[in-house]
Design a protein around this motif. Sequence first.
Motif, PDB file in Angstrom:
ATOM      1  N   UNK A 114     -64.211  40.855  96.170  1.00 58.54           N
ATOM      2  CA  UNK A 114     -64.815  40.979  94.701  1.00 58.54           C
ATOM      3  C   UNK A 114     -63.372  41.684  93.968  1.00 58.54           C
ATOM      4  N   UNK A 115     -62.745  42.564  94.560  1.00 55.08           N
ATOM      5  CA  UNK A 115     -61.794  43.497  93.854  1.00 55.08           C
ATOM      6  C   UNK A 115     -60.445  42.315  94.063  1.00 55.08           C
ATOM      7  N   UNK A 116     -60.302  41.441  94.941  1.00 51.49           N
ATOM      8  CA  UNK A 116     -59.176  40.785  94.697  1.00 51.49           C
ATOM      9  C   UNK A 116     -59.554  39.540  93.615  1.00 51.49           C
ATOM     10  N   UNK A 117     -60.969  39.068  93.799  1.00 52.37           N
ATOM     11  CA  UNK A 117     -61.135  38.168  92.346  1.00 52.37           C
ATOM     12  C   UNK A 117     -60.885  38.638  91.229  1.00 52.37           C
ATOM     13  N   UNK A 118     -61.546  39.918  90.807  1.00 52.51           N
ATOM     14  CA  UNK A 118     -61.042  40.746  89.659  1.00 52.51           C
ATOM     15  C   UNK A 118     -59.747  40.835  89.310  1.00 52.51           C
ATOM     16  N   UNK A 119     -58.940  41.165  90.205  1.00 52.65           N
ATOM     17  CA  UNK A 119     -57.679  41.780  89.846  1.00 52.65           C
ATOM     18  C   UNK A 119     -56.846  40.262  89.591  1.00 52.65           C
ATOM     19  N   UNK A 120     -57.043  39.200  90.360  1.00 52.87           N
ATOM     20  CA  UNK A 120     -56.431  37.845  89.950  1.00 52.87           C
ATOM     21  C   UNK A 120     -56.955  37.128  88.773  1.00 52.87           C
TER      22      UNK A 120
END
Length: 401
Positions: A114-120
Amino acid sequence: MDQSESTVRQNVWLHAFFAATVVLTAVIAVFGWSPWPSRWPAYVALTGFAAAYVAYGWRGYEVPRAAAAFLPVALAVTLVLPAVAPTTAFVQCIVFPLVWCQARGVRTSVLLSVVVGVLSAIGLQISCGPDALVGTILIESVSVVGSCGMGIWMTRVAALAEERRRLLDELRSTQDSLAEAHRTAGVTSERERLAREIHDTVAQNLAGIVMLTERARGDLAADRVDRLDERLTILEESARAALEESRTLVAAGAAGVAGDGLGAALHRLGERFSRETGIPVTVDAPDCVLDRDTQVVLLRVAQEALANVRTHAHAASARVALHVAADQVGLRIADDGVGFDASVPTAGHGLRGVRERLALAGGTCTITSDAGRGTVVDVSLPTGAEPRLPAVAEPVTEVSR
């Protein structure tokens, strides 16, 4: 091979996938559209990402501390690259697998995905502006959900594979234990068999030799030289019989029953017993067709019963009778000795060996005796009975002497 080399070999395809993704992302960063006049942040981020992986990130698959140091670099790359060139969000293709391979636990992997998706998404908003918000949310939602679904599925497959490996290890261990148990049981069974055979053959002959020697010494002391020749003849025969039976046992056979069958063997046993002890033995044993195992069991029973007559009965005579029916064979050994109280068990190795033999062959044994009225041993054995394991309930009821 040390642990580092082992880790490299085990994850060689992950290393190759990482290198290919970094190269493709670098190409995209160079030729893809960017709203910024300079793309050096993307180059720096991608170079740092690759350098961190080469330095210590590749250890993160096996070493938690290396993963904890490398994953923040991977998360930072997912923010910086899309912020510089939107099409470099392709780097998520390697970041998501890194998260699921290096993070410990499904919950941690889902959270980091989820963090990867948010940062991207933040990076894409920086480069594309608010107009692309809806598309960004849709793209990153699909990416996160797809990554989590694939990661959970692969984790489940890995868990099943590990469980199967553990079960196989347990199965191998159990098989080894069973093999060792069977080997130990076989050794124990063979020792018990040899102990019974030695007791019922060689030991009985040696006991007879000792008794004959004592009588010969008594005759010599009483100057009854005329009896010594007969004593020595019987001694020689007994010693030869013991030698022959010893050789048979060494050759892993069953001593005692010759090719002429059980009836002849019982007659020889009675004749030798009479010559050794002076107690007349009447043998009623017709020729019959029995399997060798049954013959050996019955002969051993007769030997042990007559040995007890010699040692305990103080009998004037004894009788051995063999009865053969269609489905079973019976053997009776009777004496007119002092008898004993059959209701009181007494210790004794010989009849215990008889009990074990009969239990293995499915036979029964009954001893009838009263003080002053002699003893009768009745044995019944199914013809052609298959040997059984010692663990079965023993069908023999007897008093050991």
